[in-house]
Design a protein around this motif. Structure first.
Motif, PDB file in Angstrom:
ATOM      1  N   ILE A  14      -0.050   8.156  12.085  1.00 45.49           N
ATOM      2  CA  ILE A  14      -1.534   8.250  12.125  1.00 45.49           C
ATOM      3  C   ILE A  14      -2.236   6.564  12.529  1.00 45.49           C
ATOM      4  CG2 ILE A  14      -3.286   9.485  12.115  1.00 45.49           C
ATOM      5  CD1 ILE A  14      -1.114  11.844  11.157  1.00 45.49           C
ATOM      6  N   THR A  15      -2.330   6.441  11.486  1.00 45.84           N
ATOM      7  CA  THR A  15      -3.100   5.549  10.380  1.00 45.84           C
ATOM      8  C   THR A  15      -2.619   4.230  11.393  1.00 45.84           C
ATOM      9  OG1 THR A  15      -3.127   5.733   8.330  1.00 45.84           O
ATOM     10  CG2 THR A  15      -4.021   3.597   8.515  1.00 45.84           C
ATOM     11  N   THR A  16      -1.423   3.598  12.360  1.00 46.69           N
ATOM     12  CA  THR A  16      -1.412   2.592  13.250  1.00 46.69           C
ATOM     13  C   THR A  16      -1.411   3.028  14.401  1.00 46.69           C
ATOM     14  OG1 THR A  16       0.827   3.202  12.811  1.00 46.69           O
ATOM     15  CG2 THR A  16       0.789   1.593  11.522  1.00 46.69           C
ATOM     16  N   LEU A  17      -1.512   4.404  14.397  1.00 49.17           N
ATOM     17  CA  LEU A  17      -1.707   4.468  16.377  1.00 49.17           C
ATOM     18  C   LEU A  17      -3.359   4.547  15.737  1.00 49.17           C
ATOM     19  CD1 LEU A  17      -0.727   5.655  18.350  1.00 49.17           C
ATOM     20  CD2 LEU A  17      -0.972   8.062  17.574  1.00 49.17           C
ATOM     21  N   LEU A  18      -4.033   5.216  15.515  1.00 50.77           N
ATOM     22  CA  LEU A  18      -5.551   4.651  15.052  1.00 50.77           C
ATOM     23  C   LEU A  18      -5.852   3.673  15.544  1.00 50.77           C
ATOM     24  CD1 LEU A  18      -6.356   8.210  12.502  1.00 50.77           C
ATOM     25  CD2 LEU A  18      -6.829   8.013  15.730  1.00 50.77           C
TER      26      LEU A  18
ATOM     27  N   ILE B 253      -5.029   9.845   0.027  1.00 49.77           N
ATOM     28  CA  ILE B 253      -3.753   9.183   1.213  1.00 49.77           C
ATOM     29  C   ILE B 253      -4.949   8.852   2.298  1.00 49.77           C
ATOM     30  CG2 ILE B 253      -2.566  10.161   3.528  1.00 49.77           C
ATOM     31  CD1 ILE B 253      -1.297  11.771   1.418  1.00 49.77           C
ATOM     32  N   VAL B 254      -6.332  10.048   2.155  1.00 53.76           N
ATOM     33  CA  VAL B 254      -6.974   9.804   3.562  1.00 53.76           C
ATOM     34  C   VAL B 254      -7.379   7.901   2.801  1.00 53.76           C
ATOM     35  CG1 VAL B 254      -9.524  10.191   3.997  1.00 53.76           C
ATOM     36  CG2 VAL B 254      -7.655  12.197   3.823  1.00 53.76           C
ATOM     37  N   ILE B 255      -7.804   8.122   1.199  1.00 54.15           N
ATOM     38  CA  ILE B 255      -8.932   6.463   1.155  1.00 54.15           C
ATOM     39  C   ILE B 255      -7.351   5.355   1.482  1.00 54.15           C
ATOM     40  CG2 ILE B 255      -9.228   5.157  -0.830  1.00 54.15           C
ATOM     41  CD1 ILE B 255      -9.994   7.679  -2.385  1.00 54.15           C
ATOM     42  N   PHE B 256      -6.437   5.963   1.372  1.00 57.68           N
ATOM     43  CA  PHE B 256      -5.209   4.626   2.046  1.00 57.68           C
ATOM     44  C   PHE B 256      -5.646   4.383   3.540  1.00 57.68           C
ATOM     45  CE2 PHE B 256      -0.464   4.465   3.230  1.00 57.68           C
ATOM     46  CZ  PHE B 256      -0.825   3.254   3.049  1.00 57.68           C
TER      47      PHE B 256
ATOM     48  N   GLY C 145       0.693  -0.902  -0.013  1.00 58.64           N
ATOM     49  CA  GLY C 145       0.558   0.373   0.247  1.00 58.64           C
ATOM     50  C   GLY C 145       0.944   1.138  -0.055  1.00 58.64           C
ATOM     51  N   VAL C 146       1.753   1.468   1.039  1.00 51.20           N
ATOM     52  CA  VAL C 146       2.987   2.952   1.242  1.00 51.20           C
ATOM     53  C   VAL C 146       3.538   2.509  -0.280  1.00 51.20           C
ATOM     54  CG1 VAL C 146       5.146   3.306   2.367  1.00 51.20           C
ATOM     55  CG2 VAL C 146       2.512   2.739   3.644  1.00 51.20           C
ATOM     56  N   TRP C 147       3.689   1.098  -0.885  1.00 53.80           N
ATOM     57  CA  TRP C 147       4.522   1.477  -1.774  1.00 53.80           C
ATOM     58  C   TRP C 147       3.680   2.006  -3.288  1.00 53.80           C
ATOM     59  CZ3 TRP C 147       3.419  -1.581  -6.239  1.00 53.80           C
ATOM     60  CH2 TRP C 147       4.283  -1.761  -7.428  1.00 53.80           C
ATOM     61  N   ALA C 148       2.243   1.572  -3.437  1.00 52.72           N
ATOM     62  CA  ALA C 148       1.540   2.428  -4.678  1.00 52.72           C
ATOM     63  C   ALA C 148       1.257   3.393  -3.974  1.00 52.72           C
ATOM     64  CB  ALA C 148       0.331   1.091  -4.153  1.00 52.72           C
ATOM     65  N   LEU C 149       1.537   3.466  -2.889  1.00 45.97           N
ATOM     66  CA  LEU C 149       0.640   5.431  -2.925  1.00 45.97           C
ATOM     67  C   LEU C 149       2.514   6.119  -2.934  1.00 45.97           C
ATOM     68  CD1 LEU C 149      -1.453   7.100  -0.835  1.00 45.97           C
ATOM     69  CD2 LEU C 149       0.184   6.964   0.944  1.00 45.97           C
ATOM     70  N   SER C 150       3.884   5.453  -2.863  1.00 48.61           N
ATOM     71  CA  SER C 150       4.215   6.417  -2.902  1.00 48.61           C
ATOM     72  C   SER C 150       4.519   6.934  -4.403  1.00 48.61           C
ATOM     73  CB  SER C 150       6.302   6.151  -1.996  1.00 48.61           C
ATOM     74  OG  SER C 150       6.551   5.178  -2.907  1.00 48.61           O
ATOM     75  N   PHE C 151       4.377   5.726  -5.190  1.00 50.59           N
ATOM     76  CA  PHE C 151       4.825   5.636  -6.708  1.00 50.59           C
ATOM     77  C   PHE C 151       3.281   6.496  -6.943  1.00 50.59           C
ATOM     78  CE2 PHE C 151       3.349   3.833 -10.641  1.00 50.59           C
ATOM     79  CZ  PHE C 151       5.004   4.995 -11.045  1.00 50.59           C
ATOM     80  N   VAL C 152       2.208   6.280  -6.814  1.00 48.84           N
ATOM     81  CA  VAL C 152       0.855   7.618  -6.965  1.00 48.84           C
ATOM     82  C   VAL C 152       1.415   8.758  -7.211  1.00 48.84           C
ATOM     83  CG1 VAL C 152      -1.132   7.416  -6.995  1.00 48.84           C
ATOM     84  CG2 VAL C 152      -1.063   5.629  -7.231  1.00 48.84           C
TER      85      VAL C 152
END
Lengths: 419, 228
Positions: free
Chosen positions: A394-398, A284-287, A27-34
């Motif tokens: 933030i995501t993992t914390l939440l 980012i929010v959707i991710f 997910g992070v890879w795809a996000l950073s690429f996008v």
């Protein structure tokens, strides 16, 4: 000790942790690429606009941008150019003579902006010569050459070396016309530019303006004769970061002149960048939302599976705060392993593609209409990576809060019953 | 001063729907240094009594004092603190922390109590010595036999020097040799260091060695026998 237990707990169920880490990393890879890709689009758009069209800074007569009338010109151009060229931040500077008019062939006509350039200095500022796809850039010994875009050539139904007529208003407001020969066809990759601009040599435009001037004794004509006027001075800087600094220097050096940077020259750049930023934030929010549910699911499973053990920990004296922290830490560890992995992969992908680019011409010819090249070069941006890292944090914390809350609600006596 | 003092303990489950009287007026006093087994058939209230003594559950009525402190009205977090300091638990299925080594498991409660490292190290070495597992201090519980794991559980329970050890069916999952070895160690600790043990058990191997056997029947104390 809590940290140690949490870290080791992550690796208790290796397959499960690996799956969730891999999912987050992908997910992070795809996000950073996008996001790098969309940054690439923005960056390409802006740098193309600066390189091919706007430059970093432009000087005009204060009334020129509104009217685009040739009579609003800058005086003492040579002196100004010399002064600007001496500034250490400046890479190149050029002056342009501009007239609004019409280009016509034997078949048809269309409205255009006629830009008179100094072939040598223009090359240094906009590298315009690289856009020539047929014919040649200006030849110094030939007069009345014009460069038109392939699109305009198609519309006028003219070819290389055809004669076309440029009609424009001279400085005294008289309509005047001159014949030019098509020396080259260009394609800037930006249809907006291609459709509305034709290029001639500044001297030709000035000479034609002068020879047709109805009032030889007018001030405007005198100035033209001295050949020291221009409607636009474009400045390309060595480093875009010095724009504001150079801008204020120019303002104090030429107080009667309008000095604008590329933001002011093209407000659509700002709009475009704002929209890209907004869409990036939405992505980012959707991710984050997708990630949150994935992590909650995994951690909830980890908590329910260890119900008995958590009950035992409470029985022997581990308080709720520590249990809560332990679950939060475990979740954060998953994120902190996955995020660098995903960011590393993203970095590598972008690093490999940043020079090669991604050719979208097969899918998106329409991009050119908006001044975006069909080859996108993803852009590595430390700020972007930081944003993603913060988003994952933030995501993992939440995501950890619900499973952790579930864990502390546990009653140790229930765990004992299960023993 | 008694280590455990229960007066007229009652516990009713589901008081509003189908009330189940798990304990009906239990009076029990356990003194320091006892080696006592609480026995009784399933449903006799044995587990309920053990939970209340261990501060894991609260009575519906009556008084429960552990080491002189009335614990029935403590909050959840106060009870956790109380258990940490005063009670050492040994469970039927060992319940060691699987990701920690033998030494780390033994040290765990002392770490929660923020005891200094030197003190922890000394205590862990002593305890592992006394349960005969010094050589296994760096291995994880999964590499130990059931009997060895239960000995680690005893060492962990003893580490913070609690008022007593509450052992719930500690030998239920052990073979005869391991059970015997474990009971030998417990007896020795009781005899030489005066550590109080309270067992809840069905196991005759434990009952035979207990100095006092309290039998629960239908939520009440049936017999209370001192053995020699």
């Amino acid at each position: 000790m809590i940290t140690k237990i949490a870290w080791r707990n992550v690796w208790r169920s290796k397959t499960r942790s690996a799956v969730v880490i891999l999912a987050v990393a992908i997910g992070v890879w795809a996000l950073s690429f996008v996001l790098s890709f969309s940054n690439g689009i923005t960056y390409t758009y802006i740098s193309n606009a600066i390189r091919d069209q706007l430059s970093h800074l432009q000087l005009h007569h204060p009334q020129f941008p509104e009217d685009k009338n040739s009579k609003f010109f800058l005086e003492n151009t040579t002196e100004k150019l010399a002064q600007i060229q001496q500034m250490p931040e400046v890479e190149a500077v050029t002056a342009r003579v501009i007239a609004t008019g019409m280009v016509s062939s034997a078949r048809t006509a269309r409205g255009v902006q006629i830009v008179g350039v100094n072939p040598e200095t223009e090359m240094k500022v906009t590298h315009f010569e690289k856009n020539i796809v047929e014919g040649e850039y200006f030849q110094a010994d030939r007069k009345n050459q014009v460069l038109i875009s392939q699109r305009v050539a198609d519309k006028l139904k003219v070819k290389l070396r055809s004669r076309i007529v440029l009609t424009f208003q001279n400085l005294d407001g008289e309509i005047t016309a001159a014949a030019f020969r098509v020396a080259g066809l260009f394609n800037t990759g930006n249809m907006l530019t291609d459709d509305v601009q034709v290029f001639v040599q500044a001297e030709d435009l000035k000479r034609n303006l002068l020879s047709l001037s109805a009032q030889p004794d007018s001030t405007a004509a005198d100035l033209l004769q001295s050949q020291d006027i221009s409607q636009e001075i474009a400045i390309f800087l060595k480093d875009a970061k010095t724009v504001s600094e150079v801008k204020s220097k120019l303002k104090s050096a030429f107080p009667e002149t309008l000095v604008e940077d590329y933001w002011e020259l093209s407000p659509d750049i700002e709009l475009y960048e704002t929209q890209i930023n907004t869409s990036n934030t939405i992505v980012i929010v959707i991710f984050m939302l997708a990630l949150i549910f994935g992590i909650i699911n995994t951690m909830l499973m980890a908590v329910l599976e260890r119900y008995k053990e958590l009950g035992m920990l409470m029985a022997i004296g581990m308080n709720k705060g520590r249990i809560f922290s332990m679950i939060v830490l475990e979740t954060m560890f998953l994120g902190s392993v996955a995020a660098p992995l995903g960011l590393g992969l993203g970095f590598l992908t972008v690093f490999l593609l940043q020079d090669v680019g991604i050719d979208l011409s097969a899918f998106a010819r329409g991009l050119e209409r908006f001044g975006i090249s069909t080859t996108i070069f993803p852009v590595l941006d430390a700020g972007l990576y930081l944003r993603i890292a913060i988003a994952v944090f933030i995501t993992t914390l939440l995501a950890s809060l619900y499973p952790a809350k579930k864990a502390v609600k546990l009653q140790p006596v229930e765990a004992l019953h299960k023993i | 001063m008694s280590v455990i003092e229960a007066k007229n303990l009652t516990k009713v489950y589901n008081p509003d729907t189908v009330p189940v009287n798990a304990l009906q007026g239990v009076d029990l006093t356990i003194e320091k240094g006892e080696f006592t087994a609480i026995v009784g058939p399933s449903g006799s209230g044995k587990t309920t009594l053990l939970n209340i003594i261990g501060g894991l559950d609260r009575p519906s009525d009556g008084v429960i004092r552990v080491d002189g402190e009335e614990i029935a009205n403590l909050t959840d977090n106060q009870l956790i603190d109380f258990r940490q300091k005063k009670i050492g638990f040994v469970f039927q299925s060992y319940n060691l922390i699987p990701v920690l080594t033998v030494a780390e498991n033994t040290e765990f409660v002392m770490l929660l109590q923020k005891r200094p490292k030197a003190e922890r190290d000394k205590r862990v070495a002593e305890l592992l010595e006394s349960v005969g597992l010094s050589e296994k201090k760096n291995v994880r519980p999964s590499q130990l036999s059931g009997g060895q794991q239960q000995r680690v559980a005893v060492a962990r329970a003893l580490a913070p020097k609690p008022a007593f050890i509450l052992a719930d069916e500690p030998t239920a999952n052990l073979d005869s040799a391991s059970a015997s070895n474990l009971l030998d160690i417990m007896e020795k600790l009781n005899r030489e260091e005066g550590i109080t043990f309270v067992f809840s058990t069905h196991d005759s191997r434990v009952i035979d060695r207990a100095k006092r056997v309290v039998t629960l029947v239908d939520g009440k104390i049936g017999t209370d026998v001192v053995q020699h």
